[in-house]
Scaffold this motif. Structure first.
Motif, PDB file in Angstrom:
ATOM      1  N   GLU A  66      27.305  47.361  19.261  1.00  0.00           N
ATOM      2  CA  GLU A  66      28.702  47.385  19.655  1.00  0.00           C
ATOM      3  C   GLU A  66      29.601  47.393  18.426  1.00  0.00           C
ATOM      4  O   GLU A  66      29.359  46.672  17.464  1.00  0.00           O
ATOM      5  CB  GLU A  66      29.021  46.167  20.523  1.00  0.00           C
ATOM      6  CG  GLU A  66      28.253  46.139  21.825  1.00  0.00           C
ATOM      7  CD  GLU A  66      28.644  44.960  22.696  1.00  0.00           C
ATOM      8  OE1 GLU A  66      29.719  45.013  23.309  1.00  0.00           O
ATOM      9  OE2 GLU A  66      27.880  43.990  22.743  1.00  0.00           O
ATOM     10  N   ILE A  67      30.645  48.209  18.482  1.00  0.00           N
ATOM     11  CA  ILE A  67      31.622  48.255  17.391  1.00  0.00           C
ATOM     12  C   ILE A  67      32.546  47.049  17.529  1.00  0.00           C
ATOM     13  O   ILE A  67      33.051  46.768  18.616  1.00  0.00           O
ATOM     14  CB  ILE A  67      32.430  49.573  17.437  1.00  0.00           C
ATOM     15  CG1 ILE A  67      31.487  50.770  17.270  1.00  0.00           C
ATOM     16  CG2 ILE A  67      33.512  49.580  16.381  1.00  0.00           C
ATOM     17  CD1 ILE A  67      32.136  52.111  17.545  1.00  0.00           C
ATOM     18  N   ALA A 120      30.086  32.577  24.863  1.00  0.00           N
ATOM     19  CA  ALA A 120      30.720  33.403  25.900  1.00  0.00           C
ATOM     20  C   ALA A 120      31.154  34.723  25.292  1.00  0.00           C
ATOM     21  O   ALA A 120      31.614  34.772  24.148  1.00  0.00           O
ATOM     22  CB  ALA A 120      31.926  32.682  26.486  1.00  0.00           C
ATOM     23  N   THR A 121      31.013  35.795  26.066  1.00  0.00           N
ATOM     24  CA  THR A 121      31.509  37.108  25.663  1.00  0.00           C
ATOM     25  C   THR A 121      32.395  37.645  26.776  1.00  0.00           C
ATOM     26  O   THR A 121      31.983  37.665  27.943  1.00  0.00           O
ATOM     27  CB  THR A 121      30.361  38.090  25.396  1.00  0.00           C
ATOM     28  OG1 THR A 121      29.524  37.563  24.358  1.00  0.00           O
ATOM     29  CG2 THR A 121      30.894  39.446  24.946  1.00  0.00           C
ATOM     30  N   VAL A 122      33.603  38.062  26.414  1.00  0.00           N
ATOM     31  CA  VAL A 122      34.537  38.658  27.374  1.00  0.00           C
ATOM     32  C   VAL A 122      34.577  40.156  27.112  1.00  0.00           C
ATOM     33  O   VAL A 122      34.772  40.592  25.974  1.00  0.00           O
ATOM     34  CB  VAL A 122      35.948  38.057  27.227  1.00  0.00           C
ATOM     35  CG1 VAL A 122      36.918  38.699  28.215  1.00  0.00           C
ATOM     36  CG2 VAL A 122      35.912  36.547  27.416  1.00  0.00           C
ATOM     37  N   ARG A 123      34.378  40.941  28.179  1.00  0.00           N
ATOM     38  CA  ARG A 123      34.447  42.400  28.082  1.00  0.00           C
ATOM     39  C   ARG A 123      35.455  42.936  29.093  1.00  0.00           C
ATOM     40  O   ARG A 123      35.655  42.350  30.154  1.00  0.00           O
ATOM     41  CB  ARG A 123      33.070  43.029  28.352  1.00  0.00           C
ATOM     42  CG  ARG A 123      32.048  42.763  27.257  1.00  0.00           C
ATOM     43  CD  ARG A 123      30.726  43.453  27.563  1.00  0.00           C
ATOM     44  NE  ARG A 123      29.799  43.284  26.446  1.00  0.00           N
ATOM     45  CZ  ARG A 123      29.024  42.233  26.267  1.00  0.00           C
ATOM     46  NH1 ARG A 123      29.061  41.245  27.145  1.00  0.00           N
ATOM     47  NH2 ARG A 123      28.226  42.140  25.228  1.00  0.00           N
ATOM     48  N   ALA A 124      36.053  44.059  28.755  1.00  0.00           N
ATOM     49  CA  ALA A 124      36.961  44.722  29.690  1.00  0.00           C
ATOM     50  C   ALA A 124      36.146  45.306  30.829  1.00  0.00           C
ATOM     51  O   ALA A 124      35.153  45.992  30.601  1.00  0.00           O
ATOM     52  CB  ALA A 124      37.744  45.813  28.977  1.00  0.00           C
ATOM     53  N   PHE A 177      27.809  43.157  30.802  1.00  0.00           N
ATOM     54  CA  PHE A 177      26.948  42.300  29.981  1.00  0.00           C
ATOM     55  C   PHE A 177      26.640  42.858  28.596  1.00  0.00           C
ATOM     56  O   PHE A 177      26.016  42.177  27.790  1.00  0.00           O
ATOM     57  CB  PHE A 177      25.627  42.029  30.715  1.00  0.00           C
ATOM     58  CG  PHE A 177      25.801  41.348  32.038  1.00  0.00           C
ATOM     59  CD1 PHE A 177      26.169  40.016  32.109  1.00  0.00           C
ATOM     60  CD2 PHE A 177      25.631  42.050  33.211  1.00  0.00           C
ATOM     61  CE1 PHE A 177      26.353  39.383  33.326  1.00  0.00           C
ATOM     62  CE2 PHE A 177      25.809  41.440  34.445  1.00  0.00           C
ATOM     63  CZ  PHE A 177      26.178  40.102  34.501  1.00  0.00           C
ATOM     64  N   GLY A 178      27.034  44.087  28.320  1.00  0.00           N
ATOM     65  CA  GLY A 178      26.798  44.663  27.006  1.00  0.00           C
ATOM     66  C   GLY A 178      25.452  45.349  26.907  1.00  0.00           C
ATOM     67  O   GLY A 178      24.530  45.078  27.693  1.00  0.00           O
TER      68      GLY A 178
END
Length: 749
Positions: free
Chosen positions: A171-172, A500-504, A721-722
Motif C-alpha cells: 500500500e502507498i 487499528a487501520t481505517v480505510r475509505a 481489510f487491505g
C-alpha cells in the motif's frame, strides 16, 4: 459496599489453585485419549495457568501439552513446551518419553543432525521400556531414510514451519505531518457543532488507507465464564477470550505462557509476559478478581494511568485544576493548524495538540477526550467514583502505591512496599490517580473502541470456514476517536492485534468529513432504534441517513425487509399497534404481533437445535430440521427477511460438511442475494459470504465460477481489510492453485 464487593470478588477468583490444575490436567488427559487434541491443548493450558511457580506438576503439564502439539503438527511450539518441561524439573524417569517426542519433532522439521544426536543419547545412555524401544527403532529408521533422501536429492534442510504466502500488493502511504498515524490526505478541523474531526484534504478512493494507530491502551474482554455454585468449585472447560488470546498483544494463543502470580493473565510468549509485567501487570496481578468484578472500563482506566506514568498524569490533572477550559498547560498549548478547512479553533488551536501543533496518539490527546461530565447522571457518576476508590484503596492495602507512582526501580518490583496510610483514607498522590481514573471511566462511554476479530465458528477444521466478528478487547485510540459517527459511514475499520487501520469504504471528495459508524448502521436498524442507541454518546444523530428517514416519513428498508408476511396471501403485514393487518386490501387478514414474534423466537430455537446436531456430526438430521424451519418461516416471514438468508447459509454449511458442493453453492448464492439486499453489493458482509462461496466452488472444482467469485470477493475485502489481510492471501492462493491446472481441465470447467 466493601463487604458486598468482597463477596462478588470471590466469584471471580484469579488465584492459583493446584486442585483446579489437577482437575484440568485430568480432563485434558481424557480428551487426549479420545483423540481430541485441540480440546486437550486448551485444557492443559488451563492446568498450566493454575499451577503455582516451582510446583513439580507444572513440568508435567507442559510435557502433556507438548504431546497434543505434536499430534496437531505444531512442531516448533512443541519443542518450546518440551524445553519448558525440562527447565521446570521434569522427572528423570519420564524423560525418555519427551526426548523421543523431541526427536520426532526435529525429524519433522528436517533438523536431522539434532534429531540423530538425541536418538544416539536414547540408544546408548537411557534404559527404555518395550513400547519406547519400538518407538525409538521406528524413529531411527525414519531418520536414516530422511538422511538418505537428502543425500540423493542434495536438498537443503526445510525451513522450520515456514508457510510461504503469496505476496500481496504493497500500500502507498504518506505520513501526515500534523496527525500521527494519519495519511497526508486528511486534515484536522474543529468547530463548535462537530468538535474535533477529520476532513479529506484531497480526493480519496475506496480502499485507501487513512489511519493506522496502535491502541494507547487495550484490555482483553474476558468472555463468559461459569459462576461459582454455593462456594464450591465450578471449573469451566469452555474456552473464553481469556484462554484464546494474548492478554497483552491480543494475538491468538496456541500454547500460552502463564503469569507467575495469577491464573488469569496468559501470554503468547515470555517476552510479552515480561513487557506486560514491567508496564502494568506487576500492579494489576493481585487485583485481578476486583478488576474482573468491576468491569472492563475500570480496568482500562487503571491501565491507562499505569502506562502514562504518574508524572504525566499529575501534570494533566493539575492543568485541569488551573481553570484552563481546554486543559492546556502553557507549554503544551497548541498552535492552529495551517491549511485545515473549517478550522474553528482559531488562535487558541485545537485541544489535545502538543506545543508544535501536532495531534499525537499520546496520553495528552487521550486526556483531552471529552468525559461529558455534565451529561452523566449523578447515580452513574457515584457508582464510577465508588469503583475507582475501591481500586485505589486496594492498591494502598496491597502496598502497591509506590509501584503506581513509579517510585521503584525494576529490581525492586518483585518486593512490594507498604506505604503509610493517611488518616482520611487515600494519600494525595492516589487521589490524583483516582481523579484521572474517574475521568477515563467517564470518557470511555463515548470514546471506548471495541477491538473485534473474525472468530471461527465450530472446530475450524472443515473445507469451508465460517467466521463471525467478536468483541475481543476495549481500547483507547486517541486519533481514531477524532472520527465522528454516521449511520452510513464512508470508512471501514479493521484490527490486527492492538492496531487499528481505517480505510475509505467509498469515494470521499476533498472537503468532506471522514466518518465512522459507532455501531448503529442504517442497514441493520430502524432510525428510531439507532437514535435510541446513540443516546449513550450524548448527541442526536443528524447524518444523511437519519435525516432522510426522519424527514421523508418513509418506512425504513430494514422494517420492510425484516417484516412479517400474511400467512394466507404472503403480502406484507403492517401496523404500529399490537394487531398487524395484511397490506393486501382484498385479503384483510389480521394477526397478533406478539403471536408472530413468539413464532419467530420458536423458529430461532429450532435453527439452534439444527446447528447443535451438525456440531455432533448428525448432518442428515440437521438438514431435515433446517428444511422444515425454512418451510415454516415461509408462512409468516418476508422472503427478504435476514433469517431466511441465515437458513440458506446454514444449509450451505451442512451440505459442504457432506462434500455436496453443488448443493452448498446453490444455497449460499440465495443467502448472498439476501445479504446484498440488506447490506449492499460492496459491503463487508457480502465480501465474507463471497469468500465462503469461493471456498465451496474451489473444493467443488467449479474452476471458472470459482475464479470469478474469487475476483469479486478480493475486490470487496481488499477495500475493507487491505491487500495483506489473511482472507486476501487465502483467495490469492486459491486463484494461483486453480490457474496452475492444465489448460484442458480449465476449458472443461
Amino acid at each position: 459496599e466493601e463487604a458486598a464487593l468482597v463477596q462478588l470478588c470471590h466469584q471471580a477468583s484469579t488465584d492459583k489453585e493446584p486442585e483446579a490444575a489437577s482437575w484440568y490436567r485430568e480432563q485434558g488427559n481424557r480428551e487426549f485419549k479420545r483423540g481430541q487434541y485441540q480440546a486437550a491443548l486448551r485444557l492443559y493450558s488451563k492446568a498450566v495457568s493454575h499451577e503455582p511457580p516451582g510446583s513439580p506438576e507444572v513440568s508435567v503439564c507442559f510435557a502433556n501439552r507438548s504431546a497434543a502439539l505434536l499430534h496437531l503438527g505444531h512442531f516448533e511450539v512443541c519443542l518450546e513446551d518440551i524445553a519448558r518441561a525440562e527447565s521446570h524439573g521434569y522427572p528423570d524417569r519420564l524423560l525418555p518419553k519427551v526426548l523421543l517426542r523431541k526427536a520426532e519433532c526435529l525429524l519433522c522439521l528436517g533438523r536431522l543432525q539434532d534429531a540423530q544426536d538425541i536418538l544416539r543419547v536414547l540408544d546408548s545412555e537411557i534404559t527404555l521400556d518395550k513400547v519406547m524401544t519400538t518407538h525409538l527403532t521406528r524413529l531411527k529408521k525414519l531418520s536414516q531414510l530422511k538422511v538418505k533422501l537428502c543425500e540423493e536429492e542434495r536438498c537443503p534442510e526445510p525451513a522450520r514451519e515456514a508457510r510461504g504466502g503469496i505476496q500481496g500488493k504493497s500500500e502507498i502511504w504518506e505520513e501526515n505531518s500534523s496527525i500521527s498515524g494519519a495519511s497526508s490526505s486528511l486534515s484536522l478541523s474543529f468547530d463548535a457543532e462537530r468538535g474535533r474531526h477529520l476532513v479529506a484534504s484531497q480526493d480519496i478512493v475506496p480502499g485507501q488507507s487513512l489511519l493506522r494507530e496502535e491502541a494507547f491502551v487495550s484490555v482483553l474482554c474476558p468472555g463468559e465464564s461459569l459462576p461459582l455454585q454455593d462456594g464450591g468449585a465450578a471449573w469451566d472447560t469452555r474456552a473464553t477470550n481469556a484462554d484464546l488470546y494474548c492478554h497483552r498483544c491480543l494475538r491468538q494463543l496456541l500454547a500460552s505462557v502463564p503469569c507467575q502470580g495469577c491464573s488469569y493473565a496468559k501470554y503468547c510468549s515470555q517476552d510479552c509476559a515480561d513487557v506486560a509485567w514491567q508496564q502494568y501487570h506487576r500492579t494489576e496481578c493481585s487485583l485481578g478478581a476486583l478488576l474482573l468484578t468491576l468491569g472492563v472500563f475500570c480496568h482500562v482506566a487503571l491501565r491507562t494511568v499505569l502506562l502514562a506514568g504518574f508524572a504525566e498524569v499529575s501534570r494533566l490533572v493539575q492543568c485541569s485544576h488551573s481553570g484552563d477550559k481546554d486543559l492546556q498547560s502553557p507549554e503544551a498549548r497548541c498552535k492552529p493548524l495551517s491549511g485545515a478547512p473549517h478550522a474553528g479553533a482559531g488562535t487558541r488551536g485545537i485541544p489535545g495538540c502538543d506545543s508544535n501543533g501536532r495531534y499525537q496518539s499520546s496520553y495528552q490527546a487521550l486526556f483531552h477526550l471529552l468525559p461529558h461530565t455534565e451529561q452523566h447522571s449523578p447515580e452513574h457518576k457515584f457508582l464510577c467514583t465508588l469503583s475507582v476508590v475501591a481500586i485505589c484503596k486496594q492498591l494502598q492495602a496491597a502496598g502497591l502505591e509506590a509501584s503506581v507512582l513509579n517510585q521503584e526501580s525494576p529490581q525492586q518490583w518483585s518486593k512490594p512496599k507498604t506505604c503509610e496510610k493517611t488518616l482520611d483514607g487515600l494519600s494525595p498522590e492516589l487521589k490524583t490517580v483516582a481523579e484521572a481514573m474517574l475521568r477515563h471511566v467517564l470518557q470511555l462511554q463515548c470514546n471506548a473502541q471495541a477491538i473485534t476479530v473474525m472468530q471461527e465458528l465450530g472446530p475450524g477444521d472443515g473445507a469451508v470456514v465460517d467466521k463471525k466478528p467478536v468483541r475481543l478487547a476495549t481500547a483507547f485510540f486517541p486519533v481514531l476517536s477524532l472520527l465522528n459517527h454516521s449511520c452510513c459511514p464512508n470508512t471501514s475499520v479493521s484490527f490486527s492485534g492492538t492496531a487499528a487501520t481505517v480505510r475509505a469504504s467509498q469515494p470521499i471528495p476533498r472537503g468532506q468529513e471522514v466518518l465512522h459508524c459507532y455501531g448503529p448502521h442504517r442497514c441493520r436498524m430502524r432510525v428510531a432504534e439507532r437514535q435510541q442507541l446513540l443516546h449513550q454518546y450524548f448527541f442526536e444523530c443528524c447524518c444523511q441517513a437519519c435525516l432522510e428517514e426522519l424527514e421523508s416519513g418513509v418506512k425504513s428498508v430494514v422494517s420492510i425487509r425484516n417484516s412479517f408476511c400474511c400467512p394466507k396471501c404472503r403480502a406484507l403485514m403492517q401496523g404500529e399497534e399490537d394487531t398487524l393487518c395484511c397490506s393486501n386490501e382484498a385479503c384483510a387478514t389480521s394477526a397478533s404481533r406478539e403471536n408472530l414474534s413468539c413464532r419467530l423466537q420458536d423458529l430461532q430455537q429450532q435453527i439452534k437445535k439444527a446447528l447443535d446436531l451438525l456440531r455432533v456430526g448428525k448432518a442428515d438430521q440437521a438438514i431435515k430440521m433446517l428444511l422444515k424451519c425454512q418451510m415454516d418461516a415461509g408462512n409468516f416471514l418476508s422472503p427478504e427477511h435476514l433469517l431466511m438468508g441465515e437458513m440458506e447459509d446454514h444449509l450451505a454449511q451442512v451440505y459442504a460438511t457432506l462434500g455436496k458442493w453443488q448443493e452448498a453453492a446453490r444455497h449460499l448464492k440465495k443467502s448472498i442475494e439476501i445479504v446484498e439486499m440488506h447490506h449492499g453489493p460492496s459491503s463487508v458482509e457480502t465480501g465474507h459470504e463471497l469468500f465462503k462461496l469461493a471456498q465451496i466452488l474451489f473444493n467443488g472444482f467449479a474452476v471458472s465460477e470459482a475464479l470469478s467469485t474469487i475476483q469479486r470477493a478480493e475486490g470487496i475485502l481488499s477495500v475493507h481489510f487491505g491487500p495483506q489481510s489473511a482472507q486476501i492471501q487465502e483467495l490469492q492462493e486459491m486463484k494461483a492453485c486453480l490457474s496452475e491446472l492444465p489448460r484442458n481441465i480449465l476449458q472443461r470447467t
